[in-house]
Design a protein around this motif. Structure first.
Motif, PDB file in Angstrom:
ATOM      1  N   ILE A  65       0.876  -1.168   0.000  1.00 63.09           N
ATOM      2  CA  ILE A  65       0.000   0.000   0.000  1.00 63.09           C
ATOM      3  C   ILE A  65       0.916   1.221   0.000  1.00 63.09           C
ATOM      4  N   ASN A  66       0.735   2.079  -0.984  1.00 63.32           N
ATOM      5  CA  ASN A  66       1.561   3.278  -1.102  1.00 63.32           C
ATOM      6  C   ASN A  66       0.683   4.525  -1.045  1.00 63.32           C
ATOM      7  N   PHE A  67       1.251   5.597  -0.506  1.00 60.61           N
ATOM      8  CA  PHE A  67       0.569   6.886  -0.415  1.00 60.61           C
ATOM      9  C   PHE A  67       1.445   7.952  -1.065  1.00 60.61           C
ATOM     10  N   SER A  68       0.797   8.963  -1.632  1.00 61.30           N
ATOM     11  CA  SER A  68       1.537  10.060  -2.250  1.00 61.30           C
ATOM     12  C   SER A  68       0.665  11.307  -2.275  1.00 61.30           C
ATOM     13  N   SER A  69       1.312  12.444  -2.371  1.00 60.26           N
ATOM     14  CA  SER A  69       0.565  13.699  -2.526  1.00 60.26           C
ATOM     15  C   SER A  69       0.443  14.065  -4.001  1.00 60.26           C
ATOM     16  N   GLU A  70       0.980  13.200  -4.883  1.00 59.13           N
ATOM     17  CA  GLU A  70       0.956  13.481  -6.324  1.00 59.13           C
ATOM     18  C   GLU A  70       0.415  12.282  -7.103  1.00 59.13           C
ATOM     19  N   TRP A  71      -0.251  12.591  -8.213  1.00 58.68           N
ATOM     20  CA  TRP A  71      -0.781  11.565  -9.113  1.00 58.68           C
ATOM     21  C   TRP A  71      -0.449  11.971 -10.533  1.00 58.68           C
ATOM     22  N   ASN A  72       0.122  11.060 -11.296  1.00 56.33           N
ATOM     23  CA  ASN A  72       0.436  11.325 -12.691  1.00 56.33           C
ATOM     24  C   ASN A  72      -0.689  10.751 -13.540  1.00 56.33           C
ATOM     25  N   SER A  73      -1.555  11.605 -14.044  1.00 58.69           N
ATOM     26  CA  SER A  73      -2.721  11.128 -14.783  1.00 58.69           C
ATOM     27  C   SER A  73      -2.350  10.526 -16.135  1.00 58.69           C
ATOM     28  N   SER A  74      -1.218  10.887 -16.700  1.00 55.89           N
ATOM     29  CA  SER A  74      -0.845  10.316 -17.999  1.00 55.89           C
ATOM     30  C   SER A  74      -0.315   8.888 -17.858  1.00 55.89           C
ATOM     31  N   THR A  75       0.343   8.557 -16.750  1.00 55.59           N
ATOM     32  CA  THR A  75       0.828   7.185 -16.557  1.00 55.59           C
ATOM     33  C   THR A  75      -0.099   6.363 -15.673  1.00 55.59           C
ATOM     34  N   GLY A  76      -0.961   7.017 -14.897  1.00 55.44           N
ATOM     35  CA  GLY A  76      -1.852   6.306 -13.986  1.00 55.44           C
ATOM     36  C   GLY A  76      -1.155   5.787 -12.749  1.00 55.44           C
ATOM     37  N   HIS A  77      -0.049   6.447 -12.372  1.00 54.23           N
ATOM     38  CA  HIS A  77       0.707   6.006 -11.200  1.00 54.23           C
ATOM     39  C   HIS A  77       0.924   7.149 -10.220  1.00 54.23           C
ATOM     40  N   LEU A  78       1.212   6.757  -8.986  1.00 54.85           N
ATOM     41  CA  LEU A  78       1.502   7.732  -7.941  1.00 54.85           C
ATOM     42  C   LEU A  78       2.819   8.439  -8.209  1.00 54.85           C
ATOM     43  N   GLY A  79       2.927   9.639  -7.627  1.00 54.03           N
ATOM     44  CA  GLY A  79       4.211  10.327  -7.600  1.00 54.03           C
ATOM     45  C   GLY A  79       5.065   9.678  -6.527  1.00 54.03           C
ATOM     46  N   PRO A  80       6.048  10.400  -5.999  1.00 50.57           N
ATOM     47  CA  PRO A  80       6.918   9.830  -4.951  1.00 50.57           C
ATOM     48  C   PRO A  80       6.088   9.351  -3.751  1.00 50.57           C
ATOM     49  N   HIS A  81       6.397   8.130  -3.311  1.00 47.59           N
ATOM     50  CA  HIS A  81       5.670   7.528  -2.181  1.00 47.59           C
ATOM     51  C   HIS A  81       6.161   8.122  -0.872  1.00 47.59           C
ATOM     52  N   GLY A  82       5.271   8.143   0.108  1.00 46.38           N
ATOM     53  CA  GLY A  82       5.646   8.601   1.429  1.00 46.38           C
ATOM     54  C   GLY A  82       4.628   8.184   2.464  1.00 46.38           C
ATOM     55  N   ILE A  83       5.003   8.350   3.734  1.00 48.65           N
ATOM     56  CA  ILE A  83       4.060   8.092   4.822  1.00 48.65           C
ATOM     57  C   ILE A  83       3.935   9.310   5.729  1.00 48.65           C
ATOM     58  N   LEU A  84       4.781  10.311   5.513  1.00 44.79           N
ATOM     59  CA  LEU A  84       4.770  11.524   6.317  1.00 44.79           C
ATOM     60  C   LEU A  84       4.589  12.713   5.389  1.00 44.79           C
ATOM     61  N   PHE A  85       3.501  13.481   5.617  1.00 44.94           N
ATOM     62  CA  PHE A  85       3.175  14.611   4.749  1.00 44.94           C
ATOM     63  C   PHE A  85       2.986  15.860   5.603  1.00 44.94           C
ATOM     64  N   ASN A  86       3.302  17.008   5.024  1.00 47.28           N
ATOM     65  CA  ASN A  86       3.146  18.286   5.725  1.00 47.28           C
ATOM     66  C   ASN A  86       1.702  18.752   5.671  1.00 47.28           C
ATOM     67  N   PHE A  87       1.297  19.473   6.699  1.00 46.95           N
ATOM     68  CA  PHE A  87      -0.048  20.035   6.752  1.00 46.95           C
ATOM     69  C   PHE A  87      -0.250  20.965   5.557  1.00 46.95           C
ATOM     70  N   GLY A  88      -1.469  21.045   5.083  1.00 46.68           N
ATOM     71  CA  GLY A  88      -1.794  21.923   3.967  1.00 46.68           C
ATOM     72  C   GLY A  88      -2.284  21.164   2.751  1.00 46.68           C
ATOM     73  N   LEU A  89      -2.241  19.826   2.806  1.00 47.38           N
ATOM     74  CA  LEU A  89      -2.722  19.024   1.677  1.00 47.38           C
ATOM     75  C   LEU A  89      -4.230  18.847   1.762  1.00 47.38           C
ATOM     76  N   SER A  90      -4.858  18.815   0.608  1.00 49.42           N
ATOM     77  CA  SER A  90      -6.290  18.538   0.597  1.00 49.42           C
ATOM     78  C   SER A  90      -6.589  17.147   0.043  1.00 49.42           C
ATOM     79  N   THR A  91      -5.600  16.495  -0.586  1.00 48.49           N
ATOM     80  CA  THR A  91      -5.805  15.173  -1.184  1.00 48.49           C
ATOM     81  C   THR A  91      -4.571  14.312  -0.998  1.00 48.49           C
ATOM     82  N   ILE A  92      -4.797  13.051  -0.638  1.00 44.26           N
ATOM     83  CA  ILE A  92      -3.738  12.046  -0.601  1.00 44.26           C
ATOM     84  C   ILE A  92      -4.175  10.926  -1.550  1.00 44.26           C
ATOM     85  N   TYR A  93      -3.266  10.502  -2.403  1.00 39.55           N
ATOM     86  CA  TYR A  93      -3.528   9.430  -3.352  1.00 39.55           C
ATOM     87  C   TYR A  93      -2.968   8.126  -2.789  1.00 39.55           C
ATOM     88  N   TYR A  94      -3.618   7.014  -3.121  1.00 36.97           N
ATOM     89  CA  TYR A  94      -3.159   5.721  -2.630  1.00 36.97           C
ATOM     90  C   TYR A  94      -3.221   4.678  -3.732  1.00 36.97           C
TER      91      TYR A  94
END
Length: 150
Positions: free
Chosen positions: A37-66
């Motif tokens: 299970i991977n989480f990211s603050s980025e999504w690449n719609s052209s490839t259909g894959h997550l951006g860099p994976h992470g488990i720790l994100f800074n406040f201010g995000l409105s969406t997390i992709y999984y």
């Protein structure tokens, strides 16, 4: 006479084999255990894959992709339930359909009005439906089901 006996014997063997295959109960295949299970603050719609994976994100995000990966394919289209445990003891369940032969589920977690997500730990649990009852998937060793917003 030998030809008739052989034909009759072959017919009985084939009929027996068909009955055994037809009557034996086949376990549905839900893709096996969850291997990643991977989480990211980025999504690449052209490839259909997550951006860099992470488990720790800074406040201010409105969406997390999984992205949830299975050890095998889902051999039939099924309904899964994703149970999210959110900060402040709030929990939500989201149902989605996994198409036949899929090996992963992708999605996003956000508030309906895209409010910034609160600080805290978020945990994901995944369930498959069997005979109208949801059962939790097995998770492979080391599968991370949480991310943190700080």
């Amino acid at each position: 006479m030998k030809i008739i006996n052989r034909t009759l014997f072959a017919f009985i063997v084939i009929l027996y084999a068909l009955l055994c295959v037809k009557c034996s109960e086949v376990e549905p295949d839900y893709g096996g255990e969850i291997t990643e299970i991977n989480f990211s603050s980025e999504w690449n719609s052209s490839t259909g894959h997550l951006g860099p994976h992470g488990i720790l994100f800074n406040f201010g995000l409105s969406t997390i992709y999984y992205e949830i990966k299975f050890e095998g394919e889902v051999n039939a289209g099924i309904i899964v339930k994703k149970g999210w445990q959110l900060p402040n003891s709030l929990s939500i369940d989201v149902h989605s359909f996994i198409p036949k032969y899929s090996r992963r589920i992708c999605g996003e977690l956000h508030y309906y009005d895209l409010t910034e997500m609160p600080v805290g730990t978020y945990q994901l649990s995944v369930y498959y439906s069997e005979n109208g009852v949801f059962r939790e998937y097995d998770y492979g060793q080391g599968v991370n089901r949480e991310f943190i917003i700080e």
